[in-house]
Design a protein around this motif. Structure first.
Motif, PDB file in Angstrom:
ATOM      1  N   ARG A   1       0.824  -1.200   0.000  1.00  0.00           N
ATOM      2  CA  ARG A   1       0.000   0.000   0.000  1.00  0.00           C
ATOM      3  C   ARG A   1       0.861   1.253   0.000  1.00  0.00           C
ATOM      4  O   ARG A   1       2.076   1.202   0.220  1.00  0.00           O
ATOM      5  CB  ARG A   1      -0.915   0.007   1.232  1.00  0.00           C
TER       6      ARG A   1
ATOM      7  N   SER B   1      -4.361  10.383  -8.570  1.00  0.00           N
ATOM      8  CA  SER B   1      -4.012   8.992  -8.873  1.00  0.00           C
ATOM      9  C   SER B   1      -2.581   8.695  -8.458  1.00  0.00           C
ATOM     10  O   SER B   1      -1.764   9.610  -8.270  1.00  0.00           O
ATOM     11  CB  SER B   1      -4.187   8.702 -10.374  1.00  0.00           C
TER      12      SER B   1
ATOM     13  N   SER C   1       1.276  -0.182 -13.218  1.00  0.00           N
ATOM     14  CA  SER C   1      -0.142  -0.082 -12.887  1.00  0.00           C
ATOM     15  C   SER C   1      -0.460   1.328 -12.429  1.00  0.00           C
ATOM     16  O   SER C   1       0.432   2.105 -12.072  1.00  0.00           O
ATOM     17  CB  SER C   1      -0.531  -1.090 -11.799  1.00  0.00           C
ATOM     18  N   SER C   2      -1.742   1.656 -12.441  1.00  0.00           N
ATOM     19  CA  SER C   2      -2.209   2.958 -11.986  1.00  0.00           C
ATOM     20  C   SER C   2      -3.408   2.743 -11.087  1.00  0.00           C
ATOM     21  O   SER C   2      -4.289   1.937 -11.397  1.00  0.00           O
ATOM     22  CB  SER C   2      -2.583   3.841 -13.179  1.00  0.00           C
ATOM     23  N   GLU C   3      -3.427   3.430  -9.962  1.00  0.00           N
ATOM     24  CA  GLU C   3      -4.512   3.294  -9.009  1.00  0.00           C
ATOM     25  C   GLU C   3      -5.217   4.636  -8.846  1.00  0.00           C
ATOM     26  O   GLU C   3      -4.597   5.644  -8.497  1.00  0.00           O
ATOM     27  CB  GLU C   3      -3.990   2.846  -7.640  1.00  0.00           C
ATOM     28  N   SER C   4      -6.512   4.663  -9.128  1.00  0.00           N
ATOM     29  CA  SER C   4      -7.293   5.849  -8.828  1.00  0.00           C
ATOM     30  C   SER C   4      -7.493   5.930  -7.319  1.00  0.00           C
ATOM     31  O   SER C   4      -7.596   4.915  -6.632  1.00  0.00           O
ATOM     32  CB  SER C   4      -8.649   5.800  -9.530  1.00  0.00           C
TER      33      SER C   4
ATOM     34  N   PHE D   1      -2.495  -0.880  -2.618  1.00  0.00           N
ATOM     35  CA  PHE D   1      -1.804  -0.875  -3.907  1.00  0.00           C
ATOM     36  C   PHE D   1      -1.168  -2.243  -4.116  1.00  0.00           C
ATOM     37  O   PHE D   1       0.055  -2.386  -4.078  1.00  0.00           O
ATOM     38  CB  PHE D   1      -0.742   0.217  -3.924  1.00  0.00           C
TER      39      PHE D   1
END
Length: 233
Positions: free
Chosen positions: A94, A109, A122-125, A144
C-alpha cells in the motif's frame, strides 16, 4: 458566497479550431491568483462565449455540459508511507497519502513505474477525503497490491495530470511514458528488504506540516493513522 475582491478573476483563453476539424476538444487551466484572504466559500463564474469566424461557426459549440475542475494550490499533499516488501509472501502492499484535511482525492491517482525501462506497471485511482488528525492535516491509506520489490517508483498525480511527487526505491528510475515521462524519480534513502518484519513499513517520522519536515524510517506500520513517530504541527 463571499467576496472575490482579492481574486484576479478576469482570466480568459482563446482556442483556435484547426480548419477542417470535425471534432475538437480543448482543455484549459485557469490560475486564479492572489487569493490571499481566508473568507469561506467563493463563487467562481465560468462563461463560454459565442464562437466567431469560419463558415461553420453557427454549428460550433452546441454542447450544453462542460467539465470544470478547480484545484486549490494552497493545499499540501505527499506520500507519507509505503509498504512493498516483508519476510515471506508480501502482504498489505500500500501507499499512504498525507496532506491538508478535507481534500477530495477522487481526481488524484498513483502511478507505479518499472525501474527497467521506465514503463507503467499499474495505476490506481484514489478515492475518499482526507480526515483531519491534527493541525489541519490527515492521512488516507491506498491499497496498492502488486508493488514490486525491485527498483521501482511511484508518482502522485494531481487532477490536472501534473506530478506532485515521483519517488523511487532500491535504485534510480526515469519514466518513459505516462504523466511522469522524462522525469527521474527522487531516490528514497532507505529500502524495505525481504527480511523486513511483518507489521513494519517505510514511513515518514518527525514533526512538521509538509513533506520536507520529515525523514524516512522503518517503523511499526499504521493504516489510516498518523505514523508511529510522527507529529503534525
Amino acid at each position: 458566497a463571499a467576496s472575490c475582491d482579492d481574486l484576479n478573476e478576469n482570466t480568459s483563453q482563446v482556442f483556435t479550431i484547426p480548419p477542417g476539424s470535425l471534432v475538437f476538444n480543448a482543455i484549459s487551466i485557469f490560475n486564479l491568483l492572489d487569493d490571499t484572504e481566508v473568507e469561506g466559500n467563493e463563487l467562481l463564474q465560468f462563461t463560454i462565449t459565442k464562437v466567431s469566424g469560419g463558415s461553420g461557426a453557427p454549428t460550433i459549440g452546441i454542447n450544453l455540459n462542460f467539465g470544470l475542475t478547480i484545484v486549490d494550490n494552497d493545499i499540501d499533499i505527499w506520500i507519507n508511507e509505503i509498504h512493498y516488501d516483508n519476510v515471506g509472501g508480501d502482504v498489505d502492499e500500500r501507499v499512504e497519502i498525507a496532506g491538508s484535511a478535507g481534500i477530495d482525492l477522487s481526481a488524484y491517482s498513483l502511478v507505479h513505474y518499472n525501474g527497467s525501462g521506465g514503463t507503467i506497471i499499474s495505476s490506481e485511482s484514489i478515492s475518499g477525503v482526507i480526515v483531519e488528525i491534527n493541525a489541519g492535516l490527515g492521512v488516507k491509506n491506498i491499497d496498492f497490491p502488486g508493488l514490486q520489490n525491485s527498483n521501482d517508483a511511484s508518482a502522485l498525480v494531481d487532477p490536472t495530470g501534473d506530478v506532485i511527487q515521483f519517488l523511487s526505491y532500491e535504485g534510480s528510475v526515469t519514466a518513459t511514458e505516462g504523466p511522469a515521462s522524462g522525469m527521474t524519480a527522487t531516490l528514497l534513502p532507505i529500502d524495505q528488504d525481504p527480511s523486513t518484519a511483518l507489521g513494519k513499513s517505510k514511513q515518514l517520522t518527525g514533526a512538521g506540516n509538509k513533506y520536507t519536515d520529515f525523514t524516512w524510517s522503518i517503523e511499526n506500520e499504521t493504516i489510516d493513522e498518523i505514523n508511529s513517530d510522527q507529529t503534525f504541527s
